[in-house]
Design an enzyme around this catalytic site. Structure first.
Site, PDB file in Angstrom:
ATOM      1  N   GLY A   1       0.802  -1.220   0.000  1.00  0.00           N
ATOM      2  CA  GLY A   1       0.000   0.000   0.000  1.00  0.00           C
ATOM      3  C   GLY A   1       0.829   1.261   0.000  1.00  0.00           C
TER       4      GLY A   1
ATOM      5  N   GLU B   1       2.479  -8.465  -2.466  1.00  0.00           N
ATOM      6  CA  GLU B   1       1.231  -9.067  -2.017  1.00  0.00           C
ATOM      7  C   GLU B   1       1.121 -10.557  -2.296  1.00  0.00           C
ATOM      8  OE1 GLU B   1       0.394  -4.682  -2.322  1.00  0.00           O
ATOM      9  OE2 GLU B   1       1.500  -6.149  -3.508  1.00  0.00           O
TER      10      GLU B   1
END
Length: 261
Positions: free
Chosen positions: A113, A136
């Site tokens: 993020g 991720e």
């Protein structure tokens, strides 16, 4: 501006608002509170005429934003995850579509993020110790705050796929070579260099700056024709007082005095 739990805000005399992510013990990870505070801060800054540009950076020596808060999104399931991702996408779109220049001064880890956050800004300046990545797949998920789209736009499909599929981290020099960042500087020069770059932009016509941002963003908006957006924005600028001042100042061989009207 109102008080914030996880952000530090400071506006200088040039109208540059520095937003510092301040969760040092969590390497400034983006939790729900921080994300909502960022949405509020960007909204207030956009509406405040005293704010002319936004500079985002992280507190502490290690991280810009090291990622999303794993403790929060590890609880997601298929009934809540799409809403979670859509909210993050919306908040970062506020940065991308802000009519005022936004710059990420990346002072350490910008992962997950945090990398998505940096990519949502109009410009990125990295300290030499910065590290970027979308790791991720190591957690069994994919980027959810726009990373698959913006990384592809910035570095190209092949490079973006490699970075997201391998989860490899990228150092500042490679990030510059790939086109992920605009500049790399020594850590002690990061904020000064970033502000100098923003101040250079702030000498230009504010309406023109705003409409350059809008026209460029139209490239990735499937609901808009980018060429039509460019022509409309060009026409809007041609009807402005700044367009009267710009050519006049050029012919008179003096600096232009733009008013944003």
């Amino acid at each position: 501006m109102t008080a914030y739990e996880n952000l530090l805000l400071d506006r200088d005399a040039d109208g540059i608002l520095t937003i510092t992510f301040n969760r040092v013990t969590a390497l400034n990870a983006l939790n729900k509170v921080t994300l909502e505070e960022l949405a509020r801060a960007v909204g207030e800054a956009t509406a405040d005429p005293a704010v002319r540009a936004l500079l985002l950076t992280g507190a502490g020596p290690k991280a810009f934003v090291a990622g999303a808060d794993i403790a929060e999104f590890s609880l997601l399931d298929d009934s809540t995850a799409q809403t979670f991702a859509r909210r993050g996408q919306y908040v970062l779109s506020l940065l991308e579509n802000c009519p005022k220049p936004t710059l990420a001064a990346v002072n350490g880890f910008a992962l997950g993020g945090g990398c998505e956050l940096a990519m949502a800004c109009h410009l990125r300046v990295a300290a030499e110790n910065a590290r970027f990545g979308q790791p991720e797949v190591n957690l069994g998920i994919i980027p959810g705050y726009g990373g698959t789209q913006r990384l592809t736009q910035l570095v190209g499909k092949g490079r973006a796929l490699e970075l997201m599929l391998t989860a490899d981290m990228v150092n500042a020099a490679d990030a510059l070579r790939y086109g992920l960042v605009n500049h790399v500087v020594a850590p002690e020069q990061l904020i000064e260099f970033s502000k100098t770059l923003l101040k250079k932009i702030l000498t230009k016509a504010p309406l023109a700056v705003r409409h350059v941002i809008d026209s460029v963003n139209a490239v990735a908006d499937e609901k808009r024709d980018g060429y039509a957006a460019e022509a409309e924005n060009f026409a809007y600028c041609c009807a402005s007082e700044d367009f009267v001042e710009g050519p006049k100042a050029f012919l008179e061989k003096r600096p232009a005095h733009f008013t944003g009207k």
